[in-house]
Design an enzyme around this catalytic site. Structure first.
Site, PDB file in Angstrom:
ATOM      1  N   HIS A  84      47.615  13.356  -1.095  1.00  0.00           N
ATOM      2  CA  HIS A  84      48.868  12.963  -1.761  1.00  0.00           C
ATOM      3  C   HIS A  84      49.894  12.401  -0.783  1.00  0.00           C
ATOM      4  CE1 HIS A  84      50.683  16.660  -0.245  1.00  0.00           C
ATOM      5  NE2 HIS A  84      49.601  17.291  -0.653  1.00  0.00           N
ATOM      6  N   LYS A  94      40.990  18.725  -3.040  1.00  0.00           N
ATOM      7  CA  LYS A  94      42.427  18.751  -3.349  1.00  0.00           C
ATOM      8  C   LYS A  94      42.964  17.330  -3.226  1.00  0.00           C
ATOM      9  CE  LYS A  94      44.036  23.256  -3.223  1.00  0.00           C
ATOM     10  NZ  LYS A  94      44.594  23.716  -1.971  1.00  0.00           N
ATOM     11  N   HIS A 147      50.666  13.663   2.632  1.00  0.00           N
ATOM     12  CA  HIS A 147      49.772  13.398   3.763  1.00  0.00           C
ATOM     13  C   HIS A 147      50.051  12.053   4.427  1.00  0.00           C
ATOM     14  CE1 HIS A 147      47.121  16.298   1.465  1.00  0.00           C
ATOM     15  NE2 HIS A 147      47.102  16.825   2.671  1.00  0.00           N
TER      16      HIS A 147
END
Ligand code: ARG
Length: 564
Positions: free
Chosen positions: A127, A124, A130
């Protein structure tokens, strides 16, 4: 140096204890009145004397030949004036001699602090969401480490869940190894997005995905190999970002690691009659605590996110016997943490009191071009690249002949992104603007790095010319020097405060203060003059500023550059 302690040492009173003096003594905001004041009103009853008389007694018994230059008794207050020269001398000598270790302590000796942060998900996007957990968590890690704790940085990888079944189906249908090797997780994320589009019209894909997930759970060779491949690709990509951000972990045990530890947890919860069955699912009822139930096992027998968190907490207690376990996770998960902390408490784990959910707000981008609104995720690596590129163009414009331009641009750009996440109270949502975070003036990390570089360049100018000279501190005896020295002196207390409140921004804000005070001192005083002893004293203060800025920036994970 603890100024309060030094003052208390000089007060020769037989009737008032040091502890009592310590609670009464306050720092004055208006230094014209004295640096510290002792109000004597609360002492009147116990000493059977008027506050005015007590103040006069204390005033006459206080020594004024050392650290204190003057004492005045005024209307029941004792005002203490610190000897500026002595203050500068003591602070500067101490800080200059400790250097890189200034602010370090061993208060944490023998105690282990686990910090869980970043916790990215396999296959995943890593981004912008985070950024907070990664930057705040890493700063807390470095801060506690500096205070002497044994540290365990944990990346609780999101490596378990039905999405990996979907990921395999997507990869097998549209994936291409060359593309993945070239584009990394971005390619994987692309297939995954496509799965969600196509499954709308091809519901059989969902069944296939469930099938593949089952195969992962059963340890099927092909499924496991694919999953491991996704994991390898993800860790390679995120590893590059972590290197740029100066972030490290000691443990990468993800959610899947706890699968085989869950039966023991369930057994304990059941033995303590904490769970009940509702609609075929098993849960812990938390209505007594005004919370929705904590789901432990789903109708289909699968365990949940919370179940794995409960198992992980037990594992960490057994493995590390932590003094503290910090979870740096966004506030969207506040309820989740409250729930599973409560379950642990009901289980009788008294150590849950040592667990802290360090929650933080959201980061969004002001810049339209990288907005999440269009449904695009904003990859952290793109934010870093863009910040570095912008830093490079600012340097090209302001200082085109700077050596090592690319390295400086990397340090400035990445530093600005980190600073945006650690310069506000954690819980605030922040809107990130490239122009603002990269500005050289204002409360930004380029301003701190620039001030640090200015200190370095003064040393470069002075070279070794003042090496053997004894500093004359009477020449740094002015308001801006004194305030700077006082600020420098409070660095250890600031680190402590930041650690206790889990707030790296306490350090960021402090560094901005120090930089501003330094720049005022620099405007008020010529550093290099014909007087060598004076120059040496001023250079020593520059050195201490450099030490504090450098040590502080490093605690935040930002690289203090020498030239800019
Ligand atoms: N991987 C999760 C996410 O990206 C965060 C994990 C937080 N940590 C935890 N112990 N629950 O949302």
């Amino acid at each position: 140096m603890d100024f309060k302690k030094l003052i208390i040492n000089e007060i020769n009173s037989d009737c008032i204890g040091a502890e009592e003096l310590n609670t009464l003594l306050v720092e004055n905001t208006d230094k014209e009145m004295g640096d510290y004041a002792l109000p004597c009103f609360k002492l009147a009853k116990q000493l059977r004397k008027s506050p005015v008389a007590i103040a006069e007694d204390i005033c006459s018994s206080t020594a004024t030949d050392g650290f204190i230059k003057e004492v005045r008794a005024v209307n029941g207050y004792v005002n203490f004036f610190i000897d500026d020269k002595k203050l500068c001398e003591d602070v500067i000598d101490e800080v200059a001699s400790e250097g890189e270790d200034y602010g370090r302590s061993n208060q944490g000796k023998g105690k282990t602090v686990c910090v869980e942060y970043s916790s990215v998900n396999i296959a995943k996007p890593f981004h912008i969401g985070h950024l907070g957990t990664t930057a705040i968590g890493s700063a807390l890690y470095k801060i506690y480490d500096f205070l002497g704790y044994n540290m365990v940085g944990i990346n609780h990888l999101g490596d378990w869940g039905t999405q990996f079944g979907r990921m395999i189906v997507a990869y097998k249908l549209w994936g291409n190894k060359d593309e993945v090797d070239r584009e990394g997780v971005k390619a994987l994320a692309k297939y995954y997005t496509r799965f969600h589009v196509e499954v709308e019209n091809h519901t059989e894909l969902a069944d296939e995905a469930r099938e593949w997930f089952k195969r992962i759970e059963q340890g099927d060779a092909e499924a496991t190999a694919l999953f491991n491949y996704f994991k390898e690709i993800t860790l390679k990509d995120v590893g590059e970002v972590y290197d740029r951000l100066n972030v490290k972990f000691d443990s990468w045990l993800g959610e899947s690691f706890y699968s085989d530890k869950i039966p023991a947890v369930l057994e304990d919860l059941r033995a303590k009659h904490l769970t009940k069955i509702s609609d075929g699912a098993e849960l812990v009822d938390l209505s007594d605590y005004n919370m929705p139930p904590c789901l432990i096992v789903k109708q289909d027998g699968a365990t949940l996110y919370a179940t794995r968190d409960i198992a992980a907490a037990h594992y960490r207690k057994e493995t590390y016997n932590f003094f503290k376990l910090l979870y740096v996770v966004a506030y969207q998960q506040n309820l989740h943490f409250k729930q599973f902390f409560k379950v642990l408490e009901l289980e009788g784990c008294d150590w849950v009191k040592d667990m802290v959910h360090v929650s933080y707000g959201m980061v969004s981008l002001a810049d339209g071009a990288m907005s999440t609104r269009k449904g695009n995720v904003v990859w952290l690596v793109d934010v870093l690249d863009k910040a570095v590129e912008k830093a490079k163009s600012i340097i090209d414009e302001k200082n085109p002949s700077l050596p090592d331009k690319d390295e400086v641009a990397e340090a400035v750009g990445v530093g600005a992104v980190i600073f945006s996440a650690v310069s506000n109270a954690r819980i605030k949502d922040i809107v990130f603007s490239f122009d603002r975070v990269l500005s050289f003036d204002g409360e930004t990390s380029p301003y701190l790095q620039y001030t640090h570089a200015r200190c370095c360049s003064l040393f470069e100018k002075a070279q070794t010319a003042y090496d053997g000279i004894t500093p004359d501190y009477s020449s740094v005896n002015n308001a801006s020097a004194k305030e700077l020295a006082i600020a420098i002196n409070s660095f250890p207390a600031v680190i402590d405060d930041a650690a206790q409140k889990y707030e790296p921004c306490i350090i960021s804000k402090y560094l901005i203060d120090v930089a501003q005070l330094f720049n005022r001192f620099y405007m008020d005083n010529r550093i290099i003059t014909e007087n060598a002893a004076q120059t040496k004293a001023r250079l020593q203060l520059v050195k201490c500023t450099k030490i504090v800025l450098s040590n502080g920036l490093k605690l935040l994970g930002i690289c203090p550059v020498e030239k800019m």
